[in-house]
Motif scaffolding. Sequence first.
Motif, short mmCIF file in Angstrom:
data_model
loop_
_atom_site.label_atom_id
_atom_site.label_comp_id
_atom_site.label_asym_id
_atom_site.label_seq_id
_atom_site.Cartn_x
_atom_site.Cartn_y
_atom_site.Cartn_z
N TYR A 1 11.15 -3.22 9.00
CA TYR A 1 11.31 -1.94 9.70
C TYR A 1 12.79 -1.61 9.90
O TYR A 1 13.17 -0.44 9.97
CB TYR A 1 10.57 -1.96 11.04
CG TYR A 1 11.31 -2.62 12.17
CD1 TYR A 1 12.02 -1.87 13.10
CD2 TYR A 1 11.31 -4.00 12.30
CE1 TYR A 1 12.72 -2.49 14.13
CE2 TYR A 1 12.00 -4.61 13.31
CZ TYR A 1 12.69 -3.86 14.23
OH TYR A 1 13.39 -4.47 15.24
N TRP B 1 -5.49 1.89 7.34
CA TRP B 1 -4.52 1.91 8.44
C TRP B 1 -5.03 1.09 9.62
O TRP B 1 -4.30 0.26 10.17
CB TRP B 1 -4.26 3.35 8.86
CG TRP B 1 -3.32 3.50 10.01
CD1 TRP B 1 -3.65 3.50 11.34
CD2 TRP B 1 -1.89 3.61 9.96
NE1 TRP B 1 -2.53 3.63 12.11
CE2 TRP B 1 -1.43 3.70 11.29
CE3 TRP B 1 -0.96 3.66 8.92
CZ2 TRP B 1 -0.09 3.84 11.61
CZ3 TRP B 1 0.38 3.80 9.23
CH2 TRP B 1 0.81 3.88 10.57
N THR C 1 -3.32 5.34 1.21
CA THR C 1 -3.79 4.61 2.38
C THR C 1 -4.81 5.45 3.15
O THR C 1 -4.49 6.57 3.59
CB THR C 1 -2.62 4.24 3.31
OG1 THR C 1 -1.69 3.42 2.58
CG2 THR C 1 -3.10 3.48 4.54
N HIS D 1 0.85 -1.19 0.00
CA HIS D 1 0.00 0.00 0.00
C HIS D 1 0.89 1.24 0.00
O HIS D 1 1.87 1.31 0.73
CB HIS D 1 -0.93 0.02 1.22
CG HIS D 1 -0.22 -0.17 2.53
ND1 HIS D 1 0.18 -1.40 2.99
CD2 HIS D 1 0.18 0.72 3.46
CE1 HIS D 1 0.79 -1.26 4.17
NE2 HIS D 1 0.81 0.01 4.47
N GLY D 2 0.54 2.19 -0.84
CA GLY D 2 1.28 3.44 -0.90
C GLY D 2 0.81 4.42 0.16
O GLY D 2 -0.37 4.44 0.52
N THR D 3 1.71 5.23 0.65
CA THR D 3 1.36 6.19 1.71
C THR D 3 0.22 7.11 1.28
O THR D 3 -0.74 7.31 2.04
CB THR D 3 2.60 7.03 2.06
OG1 THR D 3 3.60 6.18 2.63
CG2 THR D 3 2.26 8.14 3.06
N LEU D 4 0.28 7.65 0.09
CA LEU D 4 -0.72 8.64 -0.32
C LEU D 4 -2.06 8.01 -0.67
O LEU D 4 -3.06 8.71 -0.77
CB LEU D 4 -0.20 9.44 -1.52
CG LEU D 4 1.10 10.23 -1.26
CD1 LEU D 4 1.48 11.04 -2.49
CD2 LEU D 4 0.94 11.15 -0.04
N TYR E 1 4.86 -0.32 1.93
CA TYR E 1 3.85 -0.81 2.87
C TYR E 1 4.08 -0.17 4.25
O TYR E 1 4.40 -0.86 5.20
CB TYR E 1 3.81 -2.33 2.95
CG TYR E 1 5.13 -3.09 3.01
CD1 TYR E 1 6.35 -2.46 3.19
CD2 TYR E 1 5.13 -4.49 2.90
CE1 TYR E 1 7.53 -3.17 3.26
CE2 TYR E 1 6.31 -5.22 2.96
CZ TYR E 1 7.51 -4.54 3.14
OH TYR E 1 8.69 -5.25 3.20
N PRO E 2 3.87 1.15 4.36
CA PRO E 2 4.24 1.88 5.57
C PRO E 2 3.51 1.42 6.84
O PRO E 2 4.11 1.41 7.92
CB PRO E 2 3.91 3.33 5.24
CG PRO E 2 2.91 3.25 4.12
CD PRO E 2 3.31 2.05 3.33
N ALA E 3 2.24 1.05 6.74
CA ALA E 3 1.52 0.61 7.94
C ALA E 3 2.10 -0.72 8.45
O ALA E 3 2.25 -0.91 9.66
CB ALA E 3 0.03 0.46 7.65
N ALA F 1 10.11 0.66 1.70
CA ALA F 1 8.99 1.43 1.19
C ALA F 1 7.97 0.49 0.58
O ALA F 1 8.26 -0.66 0.27
CB ALA F 1 9.46 2.44 0.14
#
Length: 256
Positions: free
Chosen positions: A150, A112, A107, A102-105, A157-159, A155
Amino acid sequence: MIDLPVFPDLEGASVFITGGGSGIGAALTEAFLRQGSRVAFSQRSDASPFCDAMQSLTGNRPLFLRCDVTDSAAMRAAIAEAAEVHGPVRILMNNAANDARHGTLDTTGEDWDRLMDVNLKAYFMTSQAVIPGMRALGGGSIVNMTSISYMMGNAGYPAYVAANSGINGLTRALAREFGADGIRVNALAPGWVMTRKQREMWVTPEALEAHLGRQCLKEPLAPHDIAGGALFLASRASRMMTGQALVIDGGVVTTG
């Protein structure tokens, strides 16, 4: 299945594994069954054929409890049922996860929350459910499956990356809070493991070649490569180890 050492204290131990019917979870279930443990596991989809296969392979049938790890009440009931059949859970493997890209922008808040529910909240709630029984036993082992994602700062999949960092904080907090009860809490961080899901969804020859270039050991990781570390953390061979993260990634990241 690779040859694994035998840990005598795991024979007869009551083990609960979330997501224990596929991927890394299936390798963990098989490994504990081969130790003679009494294994219960949860999964959303039907795992009856897997249980049949495990009984045939190991002579030891796991207890399958169908439920969603994000349903805290259902998970608490499943753990209670496992304890009724096998005795209080002495070893909890928090394994179920969702590493959907998933991309940050892109999501949403709902995205989340959904990813945190499965990748972090469920770890807390299942740990909470087994701790009273472990206290009554005089101790136990909780192993939280995390990821090197982590540590690498991956990058895409930030969640998921944030949840895995949170798992390590949760591991240390629980280890400190319940150490006096003889309850050990550790994290196990695999690298990129070639599960069926990974191969079907994200593994390409180019991506695998690039990742192997980062590994010191130039072989892809298989689910069973994670099992030995899990057995070690579950057993009394690691009796004075708690609040730690054990990395099994072929040598991508360095710790210490």
